[in-house]
Design an enzyme around this catalytic site. Structure first.
Site, short mmCIF file in Angstrom:
data_model
loop_
_atom_site.label_atom_id
_atom_site.label_comp_id
_atom_site.label_asym_id
_atom_site.label_seq_id
_atom_site.Cartn_x
_atom_site.Cartn_y
_atom_site.Cartn_z
N ARG A 522 0.83 -1.20 0.00
CA ARG A 522 0.00 0.00 0.00
C ARG A 522 0.86 1.25 0.00
O ARG A 522 1.97 1.26 0.53
CB ARG A 522 -0.88 0.04 1.25
CG ARG A 522 -1.91 -1.08 1.29
CD ARG A 522 -2.74 -0.99 2.54
NE ARG A 522 -1.88 -0.82 3.69
CZ ARG A 522 -2.26 -0.21 4.82
NH1 ARG A 522 -3.49 0.27 4.92
NH2 ARG A 522 -1.42 -0.09 5.81
N SER A 586 8.39 -4.72 6.40
CA SER A 586 8.22 -5.68 7.50
C SER A 586 9.02 -6.96 7.32
O SER A 586 8.46 -8.06 7.25
CB SER A 586 6.74 -6.00 7.66
OG SER A 586 6.02 -4.80 7.70
N ASP A 640 6.71 -3.16 10.79
CA ASP A 640 5.27 -3.02 11.07
C ASP A 640 4.95 -3.17 12.56
O ASP A 640 4.01 -2.55 13.06
CB ASP A 640 4.42 -3.98 10.22
CG ASP A 640 4.86 -5.43 10.35
OD1 ASP A 640 5.92 -5.69 10.96
OD2 ASP A 640 4.15 -6.31 9.83
MG MG Z 1 0.34 -5.81 8.15
#
Ligand code: MG
Ligand code: ADP
Length: 900
Positions: A522, A586, A640
């Protein structure tokens, strides 16, 4: 004339539909906890939960008491795929002294006969399981126990009512054991209806109703457990012995009962009881005919009004007479002969009339039976929520079998009354007798299966001690990761993040954020306001990362990322602005500052080349440069977990831990600088990204890893790595379940031993299916539907097992995760040097958020393993987006302070 005379016995379809509705209501009453005590139809749970599946085998003994004849038998069941069984039996008389004497005598007699049978078959030396067919209403609490409610039919033995008949038989058999050395185990108490259903179920898997129309009448069927109030548990089905013979005992059928029915009842052994049975079963049919003929004669309608002594004698007309007289194909000869034997002198007209009386009486019986059966079928159809029900009814009983038109009549009326049911009527051979062996065989199969399933799932049940051990090991590994000498080889890498404080609410501005490393990639625009109008606004766009890019080259990956950013800037109309950017990445990164992060190694589904060991911020900058279209100020690279912690920290200053339970599993927490040996300085705190997913990569938890975990690991992109993550996170749980299902199927415990094509497909069993299947609100039928969508054709029993497997896997995941978290909170408590710690954990991840039990089990485990910590769990709202922006804001503020 006869028609007019017997007008009340000829039941129209309207009346039958009405009877059907009344019976349906009575069934519901019998199933309800509060209504059962006053219900006439007792709806007795049989504790038979499963039909034969063809894999039963072995030798069984059975005794069959309660039908027209008493017998002992031996049944051999073969699992040869042909559903074959062999039966040898011996009939024994049931003298009146025995069936209307006292209990001890009855059971001694049964034991005597069994002994005689075993002797004659040379079975004395063998210890065989025994099924006891006992065709009277019994209240069961388990398969091998049943308290007799009341005698029916022609039985009336003193001192048995309200006692357990199995222990009575046991007692009698024990005496024999002492004197003759025979040894049998009574494994199951079975009603003849249940036996019939089970016997037919052995030949036809669709069979789920058992029906007896003989000396007595009764039916059983498979009911959904969730509708059976009297038995614990909601899963699966159980056979219910309706004991429908007592239908009408509360007067519900008084409007259709005739004076003849009343007379029969008054002369019976159990007046006022079994009123429905007395209108149907063969024990009363002949007598009904006799009473009608007697009255008609007395009124001068037959035999010139001349009554014979025989006609006045109870029991003179039996079922066999009725059957013979109704053989229309044989004309009137049978009728004439029978009437003559009764010393009546029938004219041809008399014979025709008598034949007609018989027909009306037996048709009424078939009609009533059909109405009640149609009610059961309709209920089954509604239980299954199908428009059309295809099912099989197993039937036994002399009336049904020997009467020339009975079966046809019954079938026809059932089809008329239950037009949405396609019913196959399957005649059972020796159903009531063979059935007891069948039930015993199924019980034995289930017990063996249970043992094997338990054995497969046992390694997933972690004791508290084991979990404590996991917690302690995690603690050890956390320390290794922090210590200078050991951190190089540590499996839990404990990566410094250069995030040193939580937001203080003064952050503001516009930021871009990237979120890479989860299911979705995203790009976000985050607007943060401070002061009185403190708020965070976010706009985001999801982009797909095709598999070939995830696993292509690093350059391609980063070019793709920059392409997506360009699209987003275009879309938001902010291409010119040089915005500060936080990059949520992440994966394990070794950071040297907030905006530098070297990828240690890919995890989850990523495997792009030429990235490991490289600085991901540099790679992003270079890709932006290559595109040469816009510029960005990359301020922070963020894990994250850290984003999640920061997001929650923005609301709750007590939040010092960030937990992700999504595609992957990871934790970060605030550590005292003095404990982070690889960093200079002893003041303050810094957030450590533990990368605990790698816990166990040195083999330290191999003792709890199962063969299924090893399968999953070996089939993954990073074999040997992230062992803890592979036992606890969304990307792998479904795959573990699939491995177990394959094994269970191979062992013949699931899906009839057939491994379907779809079950072979890696990844077919997604973790979201665990959530769906384990949802408490979901009926088994829906579980079956989910499995069906996956191409797995399951029976009811299969779906129970699948649900159990899912439960074991997700529970273990939550517990392991909880054990890890307990180590972290305990560490924080010790750092702080407090007796009691209050701390908040910010959490993100779909597994945590959507699985019906994961979060609860996780919380319970932490509470159990870290009792001195009071842990609050706070759901993070989009940690990877909002958190990254907050970190960027803080970092930018600090950078400006530094520059100034
Ligand atoms: Mg996530
Ligand atoms: P990520 O961790 O990738 O950032 P999520 O937190 O949304 O993203 O987790 C996605 C993972 O959650 C998926 O890989 C899948 O394994 C799992 N998942 C998806 N739906 C469910 C669900 N309904 N219940 C449990 N797990 C789910």
């Amino acid at each position: 004339q006869v028609d007019r005379y017997l007008y009340h016995m000829r039941l129209s379809d309207d009346v039958l539909l009405d009877v059907m509705a009344r019976f349906r209501a009575e069934m519901v009453k019998g199933l309800g906890r509060d209504t059962n005590p006053t219900a006439t139809v007792k709806m007795l749970p049989s504790f038979v939960r499963s039909l034969p599946d063809g894999s039963e085998k072995g030798d069984f003994l059975a005794v069959d008491l309660g039908g027209s004849q008493f017998r002992a038998l031996q049944v051999k069941v073969f699992d040869d795929g042909k559903q074959s069984s062999q039966l040898e039996s011996k009939f024994y008389p049931t003298p009146k002294e025995v069936i209307q004497g006292n209990g001890a005598e009855l059971f001694d007699y049964v034991a005597d006969c069994l002994l005689d049978f075993m002797e004659s078959k040379n079975l004395k030396h063998r210890r065989l399981p025994l099924g006891f067919t006992f065709s009277f209403p019994c209240r069961q609490t388990k398969l091998e126990e049943g308290v007799l409610l009341n005698w029916t039919k022609h039985f009336k033995v003193r001192g048995v009512q309200n006692t357990d008949v199995v222990s009575a038989l046991h007692k009698a058999l024990k005496k024999h054991k002492a004197s003759f050395g025979i040894d049998v185990d009574v494994m199951a108490l079975v009603n003849d209806t249940v036996g019939t259903m089970m016997t037919c179920g052995y030949d036809d898997q669709r069979c789920e109703v058992g029906l007896i129309i003989g000396t007595g009448t009764n039916a059983c069927y498979m009911e959904e457990m969730r509708h059976i109030d009297l038995v614990e548990g909601d899963e699966g089905r159980m056979c219910i012995n309706t004991e429908w013979g007592a239908f009408g005992d509360d007067g519900a059928l008084d409007d259709i009962r005739t004076e003849f029915d009343r007379e029969i009842d008054l002369g019976s052994l159990n007046p006022g009881k079994q009123l429905f049975e007395k209108m149907i079963s063969s024990l009363y049919l002949g007598e009904l005919v006799r009473l009608i003929l007697l009255k008609m004669t007395k009124e001068g309608l037959l035999f010139n009004g001349k009554v014979s002594t025989a006609l006045c004698t109870k029991g003179k007309i039996e079922l066999r007479h009725v059957v013979a007289m109704e053989k229309y194909k044989e004309g009137l000869s049978n009728t004439k002969e029978i009437l003559t034997e009764l010393n009546l002198f029938p004219s041809e007209e008399d014979c025709i009339a008598v034949q007609h009386v018989c027909t009306i009486v037996s048709f009424r019986s078939a009609n009533l039976c059909a109405a009640a059966l149609a009610a059961i079928l309709t209920r089954l159809r509604e239980n299954k929520k199908v428009l059309r029900l295809r099912t099989t009814v197993g039937i036994d009983g002399t009336l049904y079998k020997t009467h020339p038109q009975y079966a046809k009549r019954l079938h026809k009326v059932v089809r008329r009354l239950a037009p949405n049911c396609d019913v196959r009527f399957l005649l059972s051979t020796n159903g009531s007798a063979r059935g007891a062996a069948m039930v015993t065989a199924v019980a034995r199969r289930l017990a063996t299966q249970r043992k094997r399933i338990d054995a497969v799932l046992a390694p997933f049940l972690l004791s508290l001690d084991t979990l404590r051990e996991v917690k302690n090991k995690m603690r050890t590994e956390l320390e290794y990761g922090l210590k200078r000498e050991t951190q190089g080889s540590a499996t839990v890498k404990m990566l410094p993040t250069y995030v040193c404080g939580t937001p203080d609410g003064t952050e503001k501005g516009k930021f871009l954020a990237l979120d890479l490393g989860g299911t979705n990639f995203r790009v976000l625009l985050v607007k943060i306001r401070s002061g009185r109008r403190k708020s965070v606004q976010m706009y985001n766009k999801i982009f797909a990362i095709p598999l070939e890019i995830m696993q292509g080259t690093g350059e391609e990956l980063f070019d793709h990322i920059v392409q997506c950013i360009a699209d987003f800037l275009e879309y938001m109309g902010i291409k010119g602005a040089r915005l500060p950017l936080g990059f949520t990445f992440s994966f394990p990164c070794r950071q040297a500052s907030i905006d530098k992060g070297t990828l240690v190694g890919w995890t989850k589904g990523f495997k792009a080349t030429d990235c490991e060991g490289e600085d991901v911020v540099d790679m992003l900058r270079e890709a932006i440069k290559r595109r040469n279209e816009f510029d960005l100020d990359i301020v922070a690279v963020v894990n994250d977990t850290v984003g999640t912690m920061m997001t929650c920290g923005y609301e709750d200053p007590n939040c010092e831990i960030g937990l992700i339970a999504g595609t992957g599993s990871n934790v970060c927490y605030m550590e005292d600088m003095k404990n982070i040996e690889i960093l200079e300085g002893n003041e303050g705190k810094m957030c450590i990204n533990t990368e605990w997913g790698g816990f166990g990569d040195n083999g330290c938890i191999d003792n709890i890893r199962t063969e299924y975990d090893k399968e999953v690991d070996e089939g993954s992109l990073n074999p040997g790595k992230q062992r803890y993550e592979k036992m606890t996170s969304g990307m792998y749980l479904g795959e573990i379940v699939r491995q177990i299902l394959i094994d269970l199927t191979k062992q013949g415990l699931l899906f009839r031993g057939q491994i379907s094509e779809s079950l072979r497909k890696r990844g077919i069993f997604e973790t979201k299916f665990l959530s769906q299947i384990e949802s408490d609100r979901l009926a088994l039928l829906q579980v079956r539907r989910i499995l069906q969508q996956l191409g797995l054709d399951s029976t009811c029993e299969d779906s129970i097992i699948v649900k159990e497997v899912c439960g074991a896997v997700s529970r273990r995941a939550a517990q392991l995760c909880g054990a890890g978290l307990a180590a972290i909170v305990e560490k924080r408590r010790e750092n702080r040097g407090v007796e009691h710690l209050q701390i908040t954990v910010g959490v993100d991840g779909t597994l945590y958020k959507l699985h019906p039990h994961f979060s609860r089990v996780l919380r319970e485990t932490v509470k159990e393993l870290a009792p001195q910590c009071d842990v609050t769990f706070m759901l993070s709202e989009d940690g990877s987006g909002k958190g990254a922006a907050l970190i960027t804001a803080v970092a930018k503020r600090l950078r400006n302070v530094g520059e100034n």
